[in-house]
Design an enzyme around this catalytic site. Structure first.
Site, PDB file in Angstrom:
ATOM      1  N   ALA A 132      38.833  55.532  32.340  1.00  0.00           N
ATOM      2  CA  ALA A 132      39.183  54.117  32.120  1.00  0.00           C
ATOM      3  C   ALA A 132      38.022  53.147  32.332  1.00  0.00           C
ATOM      4  O   ALA A 132      38.232  51.925  32.261  1.00  0.00           O
ATOM      5  CB  ALA A 132      40.390  53.665  32.965  1.00  0.00           C
ATOM      6  N   ALA A 133      36.823  53.651  32.534  1.00  0.00           N
ATOM      7  CA  ALA A 133      35.680  52.722  32.662  1.00  0.00           C
ATOM      8  C   ALA A 133      35.487  51.948  31.362  1.00  0.00           C
ATOM      9  O   ALA A 133      35.279  50.727  31.375  1.00  0.00           O
ATOM     10  CB  ALA A 133      34.408  53.488  33.016  1.00  0.00           C
ATOM     11  N   GLY A 134      35.576  52.651  30.227  1.00  0.00           N
ATOM     12  CA  GLY A 134      35.434  51.982  28.925  1.00  0.00           C
ATOM     13  C   GLY A 134      36.561  50.988  28.692  1.00  0.00           C
ATOM     14  O   GLY A 134      36.346  49.904  28.138  1.00  0.00           O
ATOM     15  N   ASP A 135      37.768  51.355  29.102  1.00  0.00           N
ATOM     16  CA  ASP A 135      38.914  50.442  28.929  1.00  0.00           C
ATOM     17  C   ASP A 135      38.737  49.190  29.791  1.00  0.00           C
ATOM     18  O   ASP A 135      39.078  48.081  29.378  1.00  0.00           O
ATOM     19  CB  ASP A 135      40.220  51.145  29.330  1.00  0.00           C
ATOM     20  CG  ASP A 135      40.492  52.368  28.471  1.00  0.00           C
ATOM     21  OD1 ASP A 135      40.086  52.369  27.299  1.00  0.00           O
ATOM     22  OD2 ASP A 135      41.101  53.332  28.988  1.00  0.00           O
TER      23      ASP A 135
HETATM   24  O1  RIB Z   1      40.499  55.915  28.470  1.00  0.00           O
HETATM   25  C1  RIB Z   1      41.175  56.609  29.471  1.00  0.00           C
HETATM   26  C2  RIB Z   1      42.548  56.977  29.003  1.00  0.00           C
HETATM   27  O2  RIB Z   1      42.436  57.885  27.932  1.00  0.00           O
HETATM   28  C3  RIB Z   1      43.393  57.690  30.035  1.00  0.00           C
HETATM   29  O3  RIB Z   1      44.132  56.816  30.843  1.00  0.00           O
HETATM   30  C4  RIB Z   1      44.239  58.619  29.203  1.00  0.00           C
HETATM   31  O4  RIB Z   1      45.578  58.289  29.170  1.00  0.00           O
HETATM   32  C5  RIB Z   1      43.639  58.607  27.814  1.00  0.00           C
HETATM   33  O5  RIB Z   1      44.405  57.918  26.941  1.00  0.00           O
END
Ligand code: RIB
Length: 302
Positions: A242-245
């Site tokens: 989730a760093a990119g998110d």
């Molecule tokens: O970007 C990370 C996410 O990728 C995770 O939370 C996982 O669910 C996948 O979708």
């Protein structure tokens, strides 16, 4: 403040801490299992909310997805466009995290694959010019969503993650802001140096703004005129999930607030750096106050 519609995935992340990633034919004992709220869509909505943006999340879960919705609700997302579908499993992942904080992810779409043209129409009826649409590549129906949003004059930001061959067939000409990592950038803009990749993306999507993230090597932003660079903050990595998110959500929220490109990059890089120091997807995403405090403490690095 701008309204952001994030039409995206919601996943239960089954996260296994392992000594190394499982090899073909190997049976490996995990050190630990934790279940986190995740999905690129949910994570990006979480980051947007924690950064202070006004967020509407659209997507689908099954009856087992109530905990994911509760978490998004607590963060302040508007969930009127999330459907809970009977008889379908919520999307889930199996994530291995090794001692270096690297991950590998197996994703099973479940309810995320139920979004369709009718749902796109219903959701987008409530939005219009001036609103932003944020998309990733973990749900079905992207073609309809992109077409309708383009027709309605929404601003569109697209994070084509995870990359897949079908992305090339999507109507991407109305996307105003692409946020890609090096793998996605190479697939859409061509491989080579970051500068070559950005140049390839500019040729392919003239008029679009571009963010290229490179993990510990920093991030570039082409704002339509200038290309800015932000080095990554150095931290002790525990889990990069989730760093990119986190970067995407914070960056878009910052632009929406009117921050300039350089400040938006710094804020997003700081939030992403904090997220890798914590386990899990959405639980690792910092609040705005934590991110500002981190930036204060790292004055010399920025
Ligand atoms: O970007 C990370 C996410 O990728 C995770 O939370 C996982 O669910 C996948 O979708």
């Amino acid at each position: 403040m701008m309204r952001i519609l994030n039409f995206g995935s919601l996943n239960l992340d089954f996260t296994y801490t392992v000594p190394h990633f499982v090899r073909p034919g190997e049976t490996l004992a995990a050190e630990k299992l934790e279940v986190f709220a995740g999905g690129k869509g949910l994570n990006q909505s979480t980051a947007l909310c924690r950064a202070g943006a006004e967020v509407f999340h659209a997507g689908c879960v099954g009856p087992d997805g109530g905990g994911l919705l509760e978490q998004l609700r607590q963060d302040g997302a508007d969930l009127r466009f999330v459907r809970t579908l009977p008889g379908v499993r919520t999307g889930h992942t199996i994530i291995q995290v090794d001692g270096a904080g690297q991950n590998c992810i197996l994703v099973c779409g479940g309810a995320n694959r139920r979004a369709d043209a009718a749902m796109a129409q219903e959701v987008l009826d409530a939005f219009g010019p001036g609103d932003w649409l944020l998309l990733q590549n973990e749900i079905s129906g992207l073609d309809s969503i992109l077409r309708l949003a383009g027709e309605k004059g929404l601003h569109i930001a697209f994070n084509p993650s995870p990359i897949s061959p079908e992305i090339r067939r999507l109507p991407l000409e109305t996307v105003e802001l692409f946020l890609v990592n090096e793998v996605e950038g190479a697939a859409l803009g061509g491989s080579g140096s970051p500068e070559e990749c950005l140049e390839g993306l500019r040729r392919r999507f003239p008029g679009a703004r571009l963010v290229l993230t490179l993990g510990t090597d920093g991030a570039f932003y082409f704002d339509g005129t200038r290309t800015l660079f932000q080095p990554a903050f150095s931290v002790q990595a525990v889990d990069s999930t989730a760093a990119g998110d986190t970067f995407t959500g914070y960056f878009l929220a910052a632009l929406g607030e009117g921050l300039d490109g350089g400040d938006a990059l710094r804020l997003a890089a700081a939030a992403a750096a904090i997220s890798v120091t914590r386990m899990g997807a959405s639980p690792s995403i910092p609040t705005r106050a934590e991110t500002e405090a981190f930036l204060q403490s790292r004055q010399k690095e920025i």
